[in-house]
Motif scaffolding. Structure first.
Motif, PDB file in Angstrom:
ATOM      1  N   VAL A  20      -0.671  10.620  51.644  1.00  0.00           N
ATOM      2  CA  VAL A  20      -0.096  11.927  51.434  1.00  0.00           C
ATOM      3  C   VAL A  20      -0.947  12.954  52.136  1.00  0.00           C
ATOM      4  CG1 VAL A  20       1.020  11.393  49.240  1.00  0.00           C
ATOM      5  CG2 VAL A  20      -1.334  12.139  49.254  1.00  0.00           C
ATOM      6  N   ASP A  72       9.772   6.506  35.182  1.00  0.00           N
ATOM      7  CA  ASP A  72       9.455   7.931  35.052  1.00  0.00           C
ATOM      8  C   ASP A  72       7.947   8.159  35.147  1.00  0.00           C
ATOM      9  OD1 ASP A  72      10.081  10.780  34.250  1.00  0.00           O
ATOM     10  OD2 ASP A  72       8.792  10.183  32.571  1.00  0.00           O
ATOM     11  N   ARG A 130       6.947   7.935  38.754  1.00  0.00           N
ATOM     12  CA  ARG A 130       7.249   9.160  39.500  1.00  0.00           C
ATOM     13  C   ARG A 130       6.177  10.228  39.250  1.00  0.00           C
ATOM     14  NH1 ARG A 130      12.595   7.599  38.179  1.00  0.00           N
ATOM     15  NH2 ARG A 130      12.533   8.758  36.206  1.00  0.00           N
ATOM     16  N   ARG A 131       5.741  10.330  38.013  1.00  0.00           N
ATOM     17  CA  ARG A 131       4.717  11.329  37.689  1.00  0.00           C
ATOM     18  C   ARG A 131       3.345  10.943  38.247  1.00  0.00           C
ATOM     19  NH1 ARG A 131       4.394  11.855  31.910  1.00  0.00           N
ATOM     20  NH2 ARG A 131       5.873  10.171  31.578  1.00  0.00           N
ATOM     21  N   ASP A 149       3.003   9.402  41.143  1.00  0.00           N
ATOM     22  CA  ASP A 149       3.125   9.816  42.544  1.00  0.00           C
ATOM     23  C   ASP A 149       2.857  11.313  42.697  1.00  0.00           C
ATOM     24  OD1 ASP A 149       3.769   7.288  43.417  1.00  0.00           O
ATOM     25  OD2 ASP A 149       5.932   7.614  43.371  1.00  0.00           O
ATOM     26  N   ALA A 150       3.455  12.122  41.793  1.00  0.00           N
ATOM     27  CA  ALA A 150       3.278  13.568  41.871  1.00  0.00           C
ATOM     28  C   ALA A 150       1.814  13.947  41.628  1.00  0.00           C
ATOM     29  CB  ALA A 150       4.182  14.264  40.855  1.00  0.00           C
ATOM     30  N   LEU A 151       1.175  13.284  40.680  1.00  0.00           N
ATOM     31  CA  LEU A 151      -0.230  13.558  40.400  1.00  0.00           C
ATOM     32  C   LEU A 151      -1.104  13.202  41.594  1.00  0.00           C
ATOM     33  CD1 LEU A 151      -2.542  14.280  38.447  1.00  0.00           C
ATOM     34  CD2 LEU A 151      -2.482  11.898  37.640  1.00  0.00           C
ATOM     35  N   THR A 152      -0.843  12.053  42.208  1.00  0.00           N
ATOM     36  CA  THR A 152      -1.627  11.627  43.370  1.00  0.00           C
ATOM     37  C   THR A 152      -1.501  12.631  44.512  1.00  0.00           C
ATOM     38  OG1 THR A 152      -1.257   9.312  42.758  1.00  0.00           O
ATOM     39  CG2 THR A 152      -2.006   9.726  44.998  1.00  0.00           C
ATOM     40  N   ARG A 153      -0.299  13.208  44.694  1.00  0.00           N
ATOM     41  CA  ARG A 153      -0.067  14.167  45.779  1.00  0.00           C
ATOM     42  C   ARG A 153      -0.596  15.561  45.459  1.00  0.00           C
ATOM     43  NH1 ARG A 153       5.129  11.806  45.574  1.00  0.00           N
ATOM     44  NH2 ARG A 153       5.942  13.680  44.543  1.00  0.00           N
ATOM     45  N   SER A 154      -0.950  15.810  44.198  1.00  0.00           N
ATOM     46  CA  SER A 154      -1.335  17.152  43.779  1.00  0.00           C
ATOM     47  C   SER A 154      -2.715  17.531  44.301  1.00  0.00           C
ATOM     48  CB  SER A 154      -1.313  17.249  42.249  1.00  0.00           C
ATOM     49  OG  SER A 154      -2.426  16.551  41.700  1.00  0.00           O
TER      50      SER A 154
END
Length: 225
Positions: A10, A163, A166-167, A169-174
């Motif tokens: 990312v 779910d 998905r969260r 993934d979002a945390l890793t990209r944050s």
């Protein structure tokens, strides 16, 4: 056996522990693999799985974050080996031009059998190589579900795990701080553990009680608790 996995680099912005019971050699590290050995009847007698997430940053590439979320349902086995590994490296960056490297691996393995032998290895390692001010975090979370009879995660459990994935993934990209990322990753792991324990509560019973074991290892900055 089912597998649910995503590992990606990312662009936006962070020892060793081995636990084993019984026999069988650990799988090779690298990309996620799962190799069950089956008899002519189709009954799985042995299984080997290895999942490995690796991230690397340097002066030419300042940020990389990768995560993996895999589900391996092996059914009845006589012996199994599961290896989960996360490695993060930051090299050659400076305090005024810092780097960020994150590797997170979540592995779920289900095995069944009254006398199944299991070897589980869970490893993480984060390395700062002459990288002042860098954020480097590697986290490995391994969930081993043992039941006397085969357990198949139902649609509701699979939906909850999707779910959480998905969260993750979002945390890793944050771009949250390394300390917050560690805390939130632990929170997601607790949710996975709860989903699996609910599934085990309704699993077929036998002489051996169903169980969920979480192996957790975090390494890097800030130091893992």
């Amino acid at each position: 056996m089912s597998s649910h996995r995503k590992a990606r680099p990312v662009s936006n912005p962070l020892t060793r522990r081995a636990l084993g019971i019984g026999l069988f050699a650990a799988g090779v590290a690298g990309a996620a693999t799962a190799v069950p050995a089956q008899a002519a009847s189709g009954v799985t007698h042995a299984a080997v799985v290895s999942d490995h997430v690796f991230s690397h940053v340097d002066r030419a590439h300042h940020t990389q974050a990768r995560d993996s979320f895999t589900i391996r349902q092996f059914g009845t086995v006589n012996a199994a080996s599961a290896r989960n590994q996360a490695n993060a490296v930051s090299a050659g960056c400076s305090a005024d031009d810092a780097c960020r490297s994150v590797a997170l691996s979540f592995q779920i393995v289900t095995v069944a059998g009254e006398h199944a032998h299991l070897r589980a290895v869970n490893i993480s390692d984060a390395a700062n190589k002459e990288c002042t001010g860098c954020q480097t975090l590697a986290g490995a979370y391994q969930f081993v579900v043992s039941t006397p009879r085969p357990l198949s995660l139902d649609a509701a459990a699979q939906g909850k795990l999707a779910d959480i994935h998905r969260r993750l993934d979002a945390l890793t990209r944050s771009s949250v701080s390394a300390a917050d990322l560690k805390k939130q990753a632990d929170g997601l792991a607790a949710e996975v553990n709860a989903v699996l324990k609910d599934a085990v509560a309704s699993a077929p019973k036998g002489d051996v009680q169903p169980d969920v074991t979480l192996h957790r290892h975090l390494d890097g900055w800030p130091p893992a608790a």
